[in-house]
Enzyme design. Structure first.
Site, PDB file in Angstrom:
ATOM      1  N   HIS A  35       0.855  -1.192   0.000  1.00  0.00           N
ATOM      2  CA  HIS A  35       0.000   0.000   0.000  1.00  0.00           C
ATOM      3  C   HIS A  35       0.886   1.234   0.000  1.00  0.00           C
ATOM      4  O   HIS A  35       1.649   1.462   0.938  1.00  0.00           O
ATOM      5  CB  HIS A  35      -0.941  -0.014   1.206  1.00  0.00           C
ATOM      6  CG  HIS A  35      -2.030  -1.037   1.076  1.00  0.00           C
ATOM      7  ND1 HIS A  35      -2.525  -1.748   2.140  1.00  0.00           N
ATOM      8  CD2 HIS A  35      -2.707  -1.467  -0.022  1.00  0.00           C
ATOM      9  CE1 HIS A  35      -3.480  -2.582   1.695  1.00  0.00           C
ATOM     10  NE2 HIS A  35      -3.591  -2.428   0.392  1.00  0.00           N
ATOM     11  N   ALA A  36       0.729   2.028  -1.063  1.00  0.00           N
ATOM     12  CA  ALA A  36       1.691   3.089  -1.343  1.00  0.00           C
ATOM     13  C   ALA A  36       1.854   4.086  -0.199  1.00  0.00           C
ATOM     14  O   ALA A  36       2.954   4.510   0.130  1.00  0.00           O
ATOM     15  CB  ALA A  36       1.268   3.814  -2.621  1.00  0.00           C
ATOM     16  N   ARG A  37       0.730   4.479   0.425  1.00  0.00           N
ATOM     17  CA  ARG A  37       0.781   5.578   1.388  1.00  0.00           C
ATOM     18  C   ARG A  37       1.291   5.165   2.764  1.00  0.00           C
ATOM     19  O   ARG A  37       1.531   6.016   3.618  1.00  0.00           O
ATOM     20  CB  ARG A  37      -0.598   6.201   1.533  1.00  0.00           C
ATOM     21  CG  ARG A  37      -1.678   5.246   2.050  1.00  0.00           C
ATOM     22  CD  ARG A  37      -3.056   5.854   1.834  1.00  0.00           C
ATOM     23  NE  ARG A  37      -4.148   4.965   2.236  1.00  0.00           N
ATOM     24  CZ  ARG A  37      -5.436   5.254   2.053  1.00  0.00           C
ATOM     25  NH1 ARG A  37      -5.772   6.405   1.484  1.00  0.00           N
ATOM     26  NH2 ARG A  37      -6.368   4.410   2.428  1.00  0.00           N
ATOM     27  N   GLU A  38       1.494   3.869   2.972  1.00  0.00           N
ATOM     28  CA  GLU A  38       1.916   3.379   4.287  1.00  0.00           C
ATOM     29  C   GLU A  38       3.440   3.425   4.384  1.00  0.00           C
ATOM     30  O   GLU A  38       4.131   2.407   4.381  1.00  0.00           O
ATOM     31  CB  GLU A  38       1.338   1.967   4.494  1.00  0.00           C
ATOM     32  CG  GLU A  38      -0.192   2.003   4.498  1.00  0.00           C
ATOM     33  CD  GLU A  38      -0.863   0.640   4.316  1.00  0.00           C
ATOM     34  OE1 GLU A  38      -0.186  -0.397   4.370  1.00  0.00           O
ATOM     35  OE2 GLU A  38      -2.106   0.620   4.110  1.00  0.00           O
ATOM     36  N   ARG A  56      -3.058   4.720  -2.541  1.00  0.00           N
ATOM     37  CA  ARG A  56      -2.953   3.390  -1.925  1.00  0.00           C
ATOM     38  C   ARG A  56      -2.610   2.301  -2.936  1.00  0.00           C
ATOM     39  O   ARG A  56      -1.844   1.376  -2.643  1.00  0.00           O
ATOM     40  CB  ARG A  56      -4.294   3.070  -1.252  1.00  0.00           C
ATOM     41  CG  ARG A  56      -4.498   1.614  -0.809  1.00  0.00           C
ATOM     42  CD  ARG A  56      -5.868   1.492  -0.158  1.00  0.00           C
ATOM     43  NE  ARG A  56      -6.302   0.115   0.055  1.00  0.00           N
ATOM     44  CZ  ARG A  56      -6.190  -0.543   1.200  1.00  0.00           C
ATOM     45  NH1 ARG A  56      -5.622   0.024   2.245  1.00  0.00           N
ATOM     46  NH2 ARG A  56      -6.653  -1.772   1.313  1.00  0.00           N
ATOM     47  N   ASN A  70      -3.607  -5.744  -2.414  1.00  0.00           N
ATOM     48  CA  ASN A  70      -3.963  -6.622  -1.296  1.00  0.00           C
ATOM     49  C   ASN A  70      -5.413  -7.102  -1.363  1.00  0.00           C
ATOM     50  O   ASN A  70      -5.966  -7.606  -0.382  1.00  0.00           O
ATOM     51  CB  ASN A  70      -3.696  -5.931   0.045  1.00  0.00           C
ATOM     52  CG  ASN A  70      -3.271  -6.927   1.106  1.00  0.00           C
ATOM     53  OD1 ASN A  70      -2.616  -7.938   0.792  1.00  0.00           O
ATOM     54  ND2 ASN A  70      -3.639  -6.674   2.361  1.00  0.00           N
ATOM     55  N   HIS A 119       2.391  -3.370   6.946  1.00  0.00           N
ATOM     56  CA  HIS A 119       1.433  -2.319   6.624  1.00  0.00           C
ATOM     57  C   HIS A 119       1.406  -1.297   7.760  1.00  0.00           C
ATOM     58  O   HIS A 119       2.001  -1.484   8.812  1.00  0.00           O
ATOM     59  CB  HIS A 119       0.017  -2.908   6.520  1.00  0.00           C
ATOM     60  CG  HIS A 119      -0.244  -3.794   5.346  1.00  0.00           C
ATOM     61  ND1 HIS A 119      -1.100  -3.458   4.338  1.00  0.00           N
ATOM     62  CD2 HIS A 119       0.224  -5.034   5.026  1.00  0.00           C
ATOM     63  CE1 HIS A 119      -1.167  -4.422   3.440  1.00  0.00           C
ATOM     64  NE2 HIS A 119      -0.378  -5.412   3.837  1.00  0.00           N
ATOM     65  N   TYR A 166      -2.054   1.578   9.211  1.00  0.00           N
ATOM     66  CA  TYR A 166      -1.681   1.737  10.583  1.00  0.00           C
ATOM     67  C   TYR A 166      -2.731   1.051  11.451  1.00  0.00           C
ATOM     68  O   TYR A 166      -3.726   0.527  10.940  1.00  0.00           O
ATOM     69  CB  TYR A 166      -1.594   3.251  10.955  1.00  0.00           C
ATOM     70  CG  TYR A 166      -2.858   4.041  10.706  1.00  0.00           C
ATOM     71  CD1 TYR A 166      -3.802   4.210  11.721  1.00  0.00           C
ATOM     72  CD2 TYR A 166      -3.106   4.603   9.452  1.00  0.00           C
ATOM     73  CE1 TYR A 166      -4.958   4.940  11.502  1.00  0.00           C
ATOM     74  CE2 TYR A 166      -4.277   5.327   9.221  1.00  0.00           C
ATOM     75  CZ  TYR A 166      -5.195   5.485  10.247  1.00  0.00           C
ATOM     76  OH  TYR A 166      -6.351   6.194  10.020  1.00  0.00           O
ATOM     77  N   GLU A 216       0.371  -4.623  11.070  1.00  0.00           N
ATOM     78  CA  GLU A 216      -0.044  -3.217  10.918  1.00  0.00           C
ATOM     79  C   GLU A 216       0.681  -2.428  11.989  1.00  0.00           C
ATOM     80  O   GLU A 216       0.358  -2.526  13.178  1.00  0.00           O
ATOM     81  CB  GLU A 216      -1.553  -3.072  11.127  1.00  0.00           C
ATOM     82  CG  GLU A 216      -2.413  -3.816  10.137  1.00  0.00           C
ATOM     83  CD  GLU A 216      -2.713  -3.019   8.867  1.00  0.00           C
ATOM     84  OE1 GLU A 216      -2.245  -1.862   8.762  1.00  0.00           O
ATOM     85  OE2 GLU A 216      -3.398  -3.569   7.998  1.00  0.00           O
TER      86      GLU A 216
HETATM   87  O1  0X9 Z   1      -7.106  -3.944   4.398  1.00  0.00           O
HETATM   88  C1  0X9 Z   1      -5.951  -4.305   4.228  1.00  0.00           C
HETATM   89  O2  0X9 Z   1      -5.482  -4.630   3.131  1.00  0.00           O
HETATM   90  C2  0X9 Z   1      -5.000  -4.336   5.431  1.00  0.00           C
HETATM   91  N1  0X9 Z   1      -5.189  -3.148   6.226  1.00  0.00           N
HETATM   92  S1  0X9 Z   1      -4.714  -1.688   5.622  1.00  0.00           S
HETATM   93  O3  0X9 Z   1      -5.252  -0.662   6.487  1.00  0.00           O
HETATM   94  N2  0X9 Z   1      -3.125  -1.565   5.699  1.00  0.00           N
HETATM   95  O4  0X9 Z   1      -5.135  -1.563   4.258  1.00  0.00           O
HETATM   96  C3  0X9 Z   1      -5.295  -5.568   6.267  1.00  0.00           C
HETATM   97  C4  0X9 Z   1      -5.159  -6.845   5.514  1.00  0.00           C
HETATM   98  C5  0X9 Z   1      -5.384  -8.065   6.374  1.00  0.00           C
HETATM   99  N3  0X9 Z   1      -5.336  -9.280   5.622  1.00  0.00           N
HETATM  100  C6  0X9 Z   1      -6.375  -9.727   4.875  1.00  0.00           C
HETATM  101  N4  0X9 Z   1      -7.531  -9.151   4.915  1.00  0.00           N
HETATM  102  N5  0X9 Z   1      -6.178 -10.796   4.133  1.00  0.00           N
HETATM  103 ZN    ZN Z   2      -2.000  -1.660   4.053  1.00  0.00          ZN
END
Ligand code: 0X9
Ligand code: ZN
Ligand code: ZN
Length: 418
Positions: A178-181, A235, A255, A308, A310, A383
């Site tokens: 995720h780009a912004r992280e 993102r 993701n 990741h 947050y 996270e």
């Molecule tokens: O939503 C996501 O992709 C992740 N959180 S974020 O805020 N960094 O975007 C959590 C991903 C957890 N894993 C799965 N859902 N498979």
């Molecule tokens: Zn993320």
């Protein structure tokens, strides 16, 4: 003096051409019942509201960025559903500016050995330079390769850290999906440095396992968050898609694009959404490259760690279902040991559990695929800091404390494979 003024004018104009968030507000909202939950779920389908943290379950808060023109409508909605809310950032642009100022102001102390340090954030080119530099300095331990090109033709780096020998278990690590992280690549590059540059202090972490580390697996998106004409809060990746209603949009959430129970909830078919799952499982070249790189070492790999931010969670699969994997107890127990060590450093609290159960359903995640698709038993999404005070703009001065505490958890993870 003239030069200084010129430079600051240039810097100011550089800030001005990034996407601006003047008057955007960050709300923390808690749905209290099914009706208010559904209302928020509908908002998350529109591109107007940016859910910095995805919608969780009733009773759990989520952070939503609201454009200035929608603030009053949004507040009306909160009242209509008697939802609890508070404003976390009254002006997101101010927070972006502060983070940027801090970044620019950090002096480079002494003459750092490599192109990146960990008192600041760096762009993709600097990270690539660092990887090549540390490999050149430690050819006995570090091998760099490219797992393929991105949509915008950037090489996607893979760093193998190994002292050789056969039959060792391996840990696969990635960051920057995720780009912004930004804290994610900042941690993963630090991890490379810690394993290699500080090898003598703890040789066991390199002698006993091989590491396959991909510090930025969404290079196009990551670079876009650094570009002067980019968007700090981007993102996804950067490949255009069909969008919705004939209006094209850009980017797939990598993701949500992995091919294990892909498109089974918590992802969007709308190409403009921040959680767009792509046209098919592994439709994106970057997720294909990551898939192939992981499959190439899957026989050796016992652990997959993806970083990741947050929220401070140490997550296990699954993200596509609330059902738990057979070996959940093992996954959970190890995570508890890791988090105990992590918390002992600065008191930072992490929540542990399966993604679906402690966060939300989100299918197509790399962690689910690593476990279910590639057969890597210990798969975790970490996270990192914070809990939304700064969110994605974690101040640069928190990079080192974050990295030091997470490293304590990583040591526990690695030791479990010795
Ligand atoms: O939503 C996501 O992709 C992740 N959180 S974020 O805020 N960094 O975007 C959590 C991903 C957890 N894993 C799965 N859902 N498979
Ligand atoms: Zn993320
Ligand atoms: Zn399925």
């Amino acid at each position: 003096m003239k030069l200084l003024i010129l430079l600051s004018v240039l810097a100011a104009s550089a800030i001005a051409s990034q996407k601006r968030y003047d008057g955007y507000q960050l709300f923390q909202v808690t749905p209290k019942d099914a009706a208010s939950y559904d209302a928020l779920a509908r908002l998350s389908d529109s591109e107007i509201y940016d859910f910095w943290t995805d919608l969780r379950t009733i009773g759990h808060s989520t952070d939503i960025m609201v454009p200035p023109a929608y603030v009053s409508i949004f507040v009306d909605l909160m009242h209509a559903y008697s939802m609890e809310y508070r404003v976390k950032m009254v002006n997101v642009q101010t927070v972006l500016d502060m983070a940027r100022d801090e970044q620019v102001a950090v002096p480079r102390v002494g003459s750092p050995r490599y192109s990146v340090t960990w008192d600041n954030y760096y762009d993709f080119n600097a990270i690539t330079a660092f990887i090549n530099e540390i490999a050149a300095a430690h050819p006995d331990k570090v091998t760099v390769s490219s797992i393929g090109k991105t949509f915008e033709n950037r090489d996607m780096p893979l760093v193998k850290i190994s002292t050789g020998g056969t039959g060792k278990k391996a840990i696969v690590v990635d960051g920057g999906i995720h780009a912004r992280e930004w804290i994610s690549p900042a941690f993963v590059t630090w991890l490379i440095n810690e394993l290699v540059e500080n090898y003598a202090a703890h040789p066991q972490y390199v002698d006993n396992v091989d590491w396959y580390i991909m510090p930025v697996i969404n290079p196009d998106g990551y670079q876009f968050t650094h570009d002067t004409n980019g968007d700090r809060l981007w993102r996804k990746n950067r490949k255009p898609n069909a969008g919705i209603g004939g209006i094209p949009c850009i980017g797939t959430d990598m993701n949500r694009n992995f091919g294990f129970h892909w498109n089974e909830g918590g992802s969007s078919a709308n190409g403009c959404s921040d959680t767009f799952h792509g046209g098919a499982a592994f439709s994106e070249i970057e997720s294909q490259n990551v898939r192939d790189a992981i499959l190439a070492v899957a026989g050796q790999a016992e652990m997959y760690l993806t970083f990741h931010s947050y929220g401070q969670y140490w997550l296990t699969p699954w993200g596509y279902t609330s059902a738990l994997p057979d070996d959940y107890t093992q996954l959970y127990t190890l995570a508890v040991s890791a988090v105990n060590k992590l918390t002992a450093v600065y008191g930072t609290q992490y929540t542990i559990g399966s993604s679906t159960n402690v966060l939300y359903v989100a299918s197509g995640g790399s962690d689910d695929w690593a476990k279910g698709g590639a057969g890597i038993p210990f798969s975790y999404t970490v996270e990192m800091r914070d809990e939304g005070t700064f969110g994605f703009q974690l101040p640069a001065r928190q990079i080192l404390p974050n990295n030091e505490e997470v490293w304590e958890g990583i040591k526990v993870m690695a030791e479990s494979l010795f």
